[in-house]
Design an enzyme around this catalytic site. Sequence first.
Site, PDB file in Angstrom:
ATOM      1  N   THR A   1     -14.574   5.008  -2.508  1.00 42.86           N
ATOM      2  CA  THR A   1     -15.273   3.898  -1.905  1.00 42.86           C
ATOM      3  C   THR A   1     -16.781   3.999  -2.135  1.00 42.86           C
ATOM      4  O   THR A   1     -17.346   5.084  -2.101  1.00 42.86           O
ATOM      5  CB  THR A   1     -14.967   3.899  -0.402  1.00 42.86           C
TER       6      THR A   1
ATOM      7  N   ARG B   1      -0.802  -3.219   0.253  1.00 43.52           N
ATOM      8  CA  ARG B   1      -1.519  -2.466   1.282  1.00 43.52           C
ATOM      9  C   ARG B   1      -3.004  -2.842   1.280  1.00 43.52           C
ATOM     10  O   ARG B   1      -3.632  -2.932   0.234  1.00 43.52           O
ATOM     11  CB  ARG B   1      -1.364  -0.964   1.015  1.00 43.52           C
ATOM     12  N   VAL B   2      -3.551  -3.065   2.444  1.00 47.00           N
ATOM     13  CA  VAL B   2      -4.983  -3.328   2.577  1.00 47.00           C
ATOM     14  C   VAL B   2      -5.579  -2.220   3.437  1.00 47.00           C
ATOM     15  O   VAL B   2      -5.002  -1.850   4.460  1.00 47.00           O
ATOM     16  CB  VAL B   2      -5.246  -4.706   3.229  1.00 47.00           C
TER      17      VAL B   2
ATOM     18  N   THR C   1     -15.899   5.240   4.810  1.00 48.03           N
ATOM     19  CA  THR C   1     -14.990   5.697   3.766  1.00 48.03           C
ATOM     20  C   THR C   1     -14.033   6.705   4.389  1.00 48.03           C
ATOM     21  O   THR C   1     -14.401   7.431   5.301  1.00 48.03           O
ATOM     22  CB  THR C   1     -15.745   6.337   2.585  1.00 48.03           C
TER      23      THR C   1
ATOM     24  N   GLY D   1      -8.070   4.964   5.395  1.00 51.97           N
ATOM     25  CA  GLY D   1      -8.257   3.624   5.938  1.00 51.97           C
ATOM     26  C   GLY D   1      -7.423   3.289   7.160  1.00 51.97           C
ATOM     27  O   GLY D   1      -7.903   2.634   8.089  1.00 51.97           O
TER      28      GLY D   1
END
Length: 233
Positions: A101, A129-130, A152, A155
């Site tokens: 990230t 997937r988010v 970061t 998640g």
Amino acid sequence: MDGKTLKAGSIAGVTTIRNPILAARAVMERSEHVMMIGRGAEGFAKEIGLQIVDPSYFYTPERWNGLQKALAEDSVKAVLDHGNKSSELKGTVNKDNKFGTVGAVALDQAGNLAAATSTGGMTNKKYGRVGDAPLIGAGTYANNATAGISCTGWGEFFIRSVVAYDISAMMEYQKLSLQEAAAKALAKMEKLGGDGGLVALDNKGNVTMPFNTAGMYRGTVTADGQIDVNIYR
Ligand code: ASP
């Protein structure tokens, strides 16, 4: 996210937009929406003239090999800015130590804060997937009254802990300092079992960049051009 207006834009599930942050900003500034995903987000980006590329544009041998390794191990890997933390297994997820990230927060001379986060997400994640990066309040948040925050890490835990907004809320309602609020929010997330870190900047220009991993690639630059870059503690 724009801390002055609390306007926000984000995209998820895209593979062809060359500069995803420009698309997220366009969702904020040029649509009536906050979040767009998949083909719709890509169509919107194209429509407003952003550069569209073949997904192979994003290919790197390092990430490809990381994916093959994860596939072979049947694991989901977080691509974290971790420095060298050992690949400790936590559930079915382990980590490798690559760049992942990219997050940025900024304060202008008028006291306006902004935050942005861009990521390829976790390696070998499931279809659809988010992560936390595009979820306003989880991985990204900005409010002139409090701070700009970009996260970061793993998640799922940042989503469940609503880390970015949690920091802002503690500053707003409990009057905690940026540093106190960030440390508390990260500790709450860690208690659930997650790991990672964040970069945050308040409306006075105070910076905090806590992480509960061995390292996190991070840097600051001040108005007079002083640059500071670090990986480990
Ligand atoms: N937070 C990102 C995600 O869960 C991963 C990362 O920070 O590298 O998708």
